[in-house]
Scaffold this active site. Structure first.
Site, PDB file in Angstrom:
ATOM      1  N   HIS A  49       0.871  -1.205   0.040  1.00  0.00           N
ATOM      2  CA  HIS A  49       0.049   0.015  -0.175  1.00  0.00           C
ATOM      3  C   HIS A  49       0.961   1.129   0.187  1.00  0.00           C
ATOM      4  O   HIS A  49       0.580   1.951  -1.014  1.00  0.00           O
ATOM      5  CB  HIS A  49      -1.127   0.047   1.093  1.00  0.00           C
ATOM      6  CG  HIS A  49      -1.625   1.225   1.374  1.00  0.00           C
ATOM      7  ND1 HIS A  49      -2.386   1.888   0.415  1.00  0.00           N
ATOM      8  CD2 HIS A  49      -1.728   2.193   2.509  1.00  0.00           C
ATOM      9  CE1 HIS A  49      -2.937   2.948   0.634  1.00  0.00           C
ATOM     10  NE2 HIS A  49      -2.448   3.082   2.248  1.00  0.00           N
ATOM     11  N   HIS A  73       3.753   7.028   5.631  1.00  0.00           N
ATOM     12  CA  HIS A  73       2.560   7.750   5.835  1.00  0.00           C
ATOM     13  C   HIS A  73       1.856   7.079   6.986  1.00  0.00           C
ATOM     14  O   HIS A  73       0.975   7.508   7.821  1.00  0.00           O
ATOM     15  CB  HIS A  73       1.518   7.981   4.662  1.00  0.00           C
ATOM     16  CG  HIS A  73       0.824   7.138   4.023  1.00  0.00           C
ATOM     17  ND1 HIS A  73       1.215   6.344   3.230  1.00  0.00           N
ATOM     18  CD2 HIS A  73      -0.569   6.594   4.563  1.00  0.00           C
ATOM     19  CE1 HIS A  73       0.351   5.559   2.974  1.00  0.00           C
ATOM     20  NE2 HIS A  73      -0.724   5.592   3.657  1.00  0.00           N
ATOM     21  N   GLU A  77       1.051   5.730  12.865  1.00  0.00           N
ATOM     22  CA  GLU A  77      -0.275   5.201  13.145  1.00  0.00           C
ATOM     23  C   GLU A  77      -0.380   3.805  13.266  1.00  0.00           C
ATOM     24  O   GLU A  77      -1.011   3.280  14.331  1.00  0.00           O
ATOM     25  CB  GLU A  77      -1.457   5.314  11.938  1.00  0.00           C
ATOM     26  CG  GLU A  77      -2.885   5.043  12.641  1.00  0.00           C
ATOM     27  CD  GLU A  77      -3.822   5.615  11.481  1.00  0.00           C
ATOM     28  OE1 GLU A  77      -4.932   5.430  11.860  1.00  0.00           O
ATOM     29  OE2 GLU A  77      -3.563   5.998  10.174  1.00  0.00           O
ATOM     30  N   ASP A  78       0.424   2.825  12.509  1.00  0.00           N
ATOM     31  CA  ASP A  78       0.286   1.442  12.591  1.00  0.00           C
ATOM     32  C   ASP A  78       1.583   0.704  12.856  1.00  0.00           C
ATOM     33  O   ASP A  78       1.655  -0.686  12.908  1.00  0.00           O
ATOM     34  CB  ASP A  78      -0.020   0.943  11.125  1.00  0.00           C
ATOM     35  CG  ASP A  78      -1.341   1.320  10.626  1.00  0.00           C
ATOM     36  OD1 ASP A  78      -2.343   1.685  11.679  1.00  0.00           O
ATOM     37  OD2 ASP A  78      -1.759   1.634   9.725  1.00  0.00           O
ATOM     38  N   ASP A 140      -3.504   8.262  -0.988  1.00  0.00           N
ATOM     39  CA  ASP A 140      -3.790   6.977   0.037  1.00  0.00           C
ATOM     40  C   ASP A 140      -5.280   6.611  -0.298  1.00  0.00           C
ATOM     41  O   ASP A 140      -5.668   5.354  -0.602  1.00  0.00           O
ATOM     42  CB  ASP A 140      -3.629   7.533   1.406  1.00  0.00           C
ATOM     43  CG  ASP A 140      -4.154   6.778   2.469  1.00  0.00           C
ATOM     44  OD1 ASP A 140      -3.805   5.399   2.294  1.00  0.00           O
ATOM     45  OD2 ASP A 140      -5.075   6.814   3.190  1.00  0.00           O
ATOM     46  N   ASP A 260     -22.569  13.835 -27.233  1.00  0.00           N
ATOM     47  CA  ASP A 260     -21.143  14.125 -27.016  1.00  0.00           C
ATOM     48  C   ASP A 260     -20.422  13.214 -26.223  1.00  0.00           C
ATOM     49  O   ASP A 260     -20.164  13.681 -25.111  1.00  0.00           O
ATOM     50  CB  ASP A 260     -21.141  15.717 -26.663  1.00  0.00           C
ATOM     51  CG  ASP A 260     -22.093  16.225 -25.523  1.00  0.00           C
ATOM     52  OD1 ASP A 260     -22.897  15.145 -25.253  1.00  0.00           O
ATOM     53  OD2 ASP A 260     -21.836  17.062 -24.805  1.00  0.00           O
TER      54      ASP A 260
END
Length: 726
Positions: A49, A73, A77-78, A140, A260
């Protein structure tokens, strides 16, 4: 290094040879090690990811710092790494970007609308500090949407709706069309899969026919541009599925009725060549009336520039031609990233700063907007709608949201002009202040010195958040005392509407919670904000009701217990309590009633009093009325509560709630899950949208009743549950 890293390096080298590839490699190694053992819902290693996010950022030709932050990124957090560690290893700039993206994560709020509004507030604040935070967030979200098929169906629809409402329009506002188009097409696939695949299939069937048609047009244009010595690149592209789908829905047309379906793009070297090609196109093909737009002379706020014209092609089929320079084309694809001022060796780009003026305006008014619903509504109107371009008498171009009025125009020039406005002229003709401005209008604002401020009615007319905010600011500053009185009246009206009292909700400790939530210093500030429209009375009362529900005591609820219970039923089933649940010693089948003066309940010490002609009246033992009514005869008699294990009391309760869809179903589900028989129900909704439900339950004891009352209070929209008095 693996193939994916080597491909990333090659992609970056093509546009930025000055990138710090040593630091890039370091970020790759750390992120891969930090995410080791983590997997996505698809089963793939999680590290795929952040690498895909880095590739998307490289496609936008962003600077090296942004790509390193994209790789990292998710680390704060993880993983085990924190801000300080990233700062020491990669520098403050990278750490700030990663921290900025991390802080855009979800936070707990009362409602989904409020949570979404607060997340957007954080997003725009992050954009003001460093726009790259949002570019990383968009990358992301794009990769998450590309892999949405691995999520649960309900999650797919939820994410697609959020992306279509917020992230795709945000990409449009930043001018990043390549991300916007892909996000919209993916969202359509999950929001209306049947419509999406039908559209794909129908367009595929007509592909050969369309390609032949485009080839003939391109061949003609190529020959003609050579004749006037203009070097041009031409290509024909089908319109994106979502834009076709939206047109079909809005105009209620089938695919066959939309002609169109494709556009021809002409890219040239200079602005002069753009207009030369435009003249050539109008010589070859007949232009359609009112379908020409000059975004070169009047660029869109997201920096987009191009000439658009719709013409009638061979066989009478209309199609669109877009004419632009190479620089315009690059900006159309990657928007704000094309003007990036952080690129290695670059200096601050004042032009880029001007392009983000809309963001500074957004941040200015969002500070004043404390109500989540109003914030979201105003945001969608101001940020994501189409624009209208009008002129000042001196020829300056002013862009406003579509549907804007002369009032919006006046406040876009200066708040002092808006506050003194007495009327307006459009194209030298006096018009009403609610007149809807059109592209190309020349607007002149008339002012008067004896006017000392705007009218409150203007808030119902204006379309731009800038005008609304400036009007509210005037009322906030000039009419504080009036706003406080007005706010109090609105609170009192809302309390009455919800059958509540001031003393029930306005406790000092609860008011303090409201002040902290909305960043006010005093309750007068709250009243003033309600008075001038920055906050609604319902929001404040809803927040106070939450505290009320948390602290209400079950002892207070017990005072309202029902006094009548059912008669005996089949003995093989649950036995009902005889005569209101009370046994009279030495007497059978006598009339027994619960006295209202002291409201005894099962568990209280009770005594019976023999009345004249009305049977036995049951009181609490300490009830003063028992002694007062004795006139010399011994009328007291021993009574007791019926205590068999399988006894059932009928209890009436009243539920009061703000009416909404599925409210009754949720309440009956709570009762059913508690395995309490529901014997009767009566529900009604008043004009004020307050639902009142009377329920009759069959319970075995007061503890069971208190538990079900607590559960019912937790149901969304319910603000009062009480025992019904007899």
């Amino acid at each position: 290094m693996c193939d994916s890293y080597n491909k990333l390096v090659e992609k970056i080298k093509k546009y930025n040879s000055k990138c710090d590839f040593t630091l890039l490699e370091k970020s790759y190694v750390l992120s891969k090690e930090a995410h080791e053992g983590q997997h996505r819902v698809s089963g793939e290693p999680f590290f795929t990811h952040p690498m895909e996010v880095a590739f998307i950022l490289a496609d936008l030709e962003l600077d090296c710092t942004s790509i390193i932050a994209g790789i990292l990124h998710d680390t704060i957090e993880d993983t085990k790494y924190n801000y300080q560690q990233l700062k020491s290893m990669f520098g403050k700039e990278v750490a700030d970007l990663v921290d900025g993206v991390t802080k855009l994560g979800k936070i707990p709020y009362t409602t989904k609308q409020e949570r979404q509004a607060e997340n957007l507030r954080k997003m725009f604040l992050a954009m003001a500090k460093d726009i790259r935070v949002i570019l990383i967030k968009l990358a992301d979200r794009l990769h998450n949407m590309r892999t949405l098929k691995y999520m649960k169906v309900e999650k797919q629809a939820e994410k697609a709706k959020e992306t279509l409402e917020i992230y795709a329009p945000l990409a449009h506002r930043l001018g990043i069309s390549k991300i916007k188009w892909e996000l919209e097409d993916i969202c359509l696939r999950y929001i209306d899969p049947k419509g999406y695949y039908e559209l794909v299939e129908k367009i595929a069937k007509r592909r050969n026919e369309r390609e032949d048609y485009i080839k003939n047009i391109l061949k003609t244009l190529k020959e003609k541009t050579k004749e006037i010595n203009v070097e041009a690149q031409l290509d024909g592209r089908p319109k994106h599925f979502y834009s076709i789908y939206r047109k079909m829905v809005r105009q209620n047309k089938t695919l066959e009725q939309i002609y169109d379906l494709f556009a021809v793009r002409v890219i040239v070297s200079s602005v002069k060549d753009c207009y030369a090609v435009l003249g050539l196109v109008h010589e070859i093909f007949k232009p359609m009336p009112r379908r020409f737009k000059d975004y070169i002379a009047m660029p869109k706020p997201n920096m987009y520039q191009s000439l658009h014209t719709t013409v009638i092609g061979p066989e009478g089929v209309p199609f669109e031609i877009q004419i632009r320079t190479w620089e315009m084309h690059r900006i159309a694809e990657v928007g704000i990233a094309a003007h990036w001022k952080y690129k290695e060796g670059g200096n601050s780009n004042n032009n880029s700063d001007k392009k983000l003026a809309w963001l500074r305006q957004l941040l200015e008014w969002q500070k004043e907007m404390r109500d989540a619903d109003e914030f979201m509504e105003t945001l969608k109107v101001d940020l994501f709608t189409d624009e209208v371009f009008v002129f000042t008498p001196r020829g300056d171009v002013i862009n406003l949201p579509a549907g804007s009025t002369p009032i919006d125009f006046a406040y876009s020039i200066h708040s002092a002009i808006g506050n003194k406005m007495s009327g307006a002229k459009v194209n030298s003709r006096i018009v009403p202040i609610e007149y809807e401005l059109k592209n190309g209008d020349i607007v002149e604002i008339l002012t008067a010195s004896n006017i000392h401020g705007p009218s409150r009615d203007w808030l119902k007319i204006v379309k731009s958040s800038q005008a609304r905010n400036k009007i509210n600011q005037w009322f906030k500053k000039e009419k504080r005392e009036e706003n406080i009185i007005r706010g109090k009246e609105m609170i009192e009206k809302e309390l009455k509407k919800q059958s509540l009292t001031f003393n029930q909700l306005f406790k000092p400790e609860w008011i303090e919670i409201v002040l902290r939530k909305y960043t006010f210093l005093s309750i007068e500030d709250v009243y003033a904000a309600i008075g001038y429209g920055a906050l609604t009375a319902n929001k404040v009362i809803s927040r106070l009701k939450e505290e009320y529900r948390k602290t209400i005591k079950s002892e207070e609820l017990a005072k309202d217990m029902v006094k009548t219970v059912s008669k005996p039923k089949n003995q093989e089933r649950r036995k009902s309590v005889p005569e209101n649940g009370v046994v009279v010693k030495g007497l059978d089948n006598c009339l027994v009633r619960i006295s209202r003066c002291c409201n005894p309940v099962p568990g209280d010490d009770i005594v019976g009093y023999i009345t004249r002609g009305r049977g036995v009246s049951v009181h609490r033992s300490d009830c003063p009325n028992v002694a007062d009514t004795i006139d010399g005869d011994n009328r007291l008699i021993e009574v007791s509560w019926y205590t068999a294990n399988n006894v059932a009391y009928k209890a009436d309760i009243t539920v009061v709630a703000n009416d909404r869809t599925a409210l009754l179903m949720e309440i009956t589900n709570v009762i059913g899950e508690s395995k309490i028989p529901l014997k009767a129900i009566n529900a009604r909704t008043g004009k004020d949208q307050i639902a009142i439900m009377s329920l009759t339950l069959e319970i075995t004891n007061t503890e069971q009743l208190e538990k079900i009352i607590k559960k019912l209070k937790k149901v969304d929209s319910v603000f009062e549950v009480t025992r019904k008095k007899k």
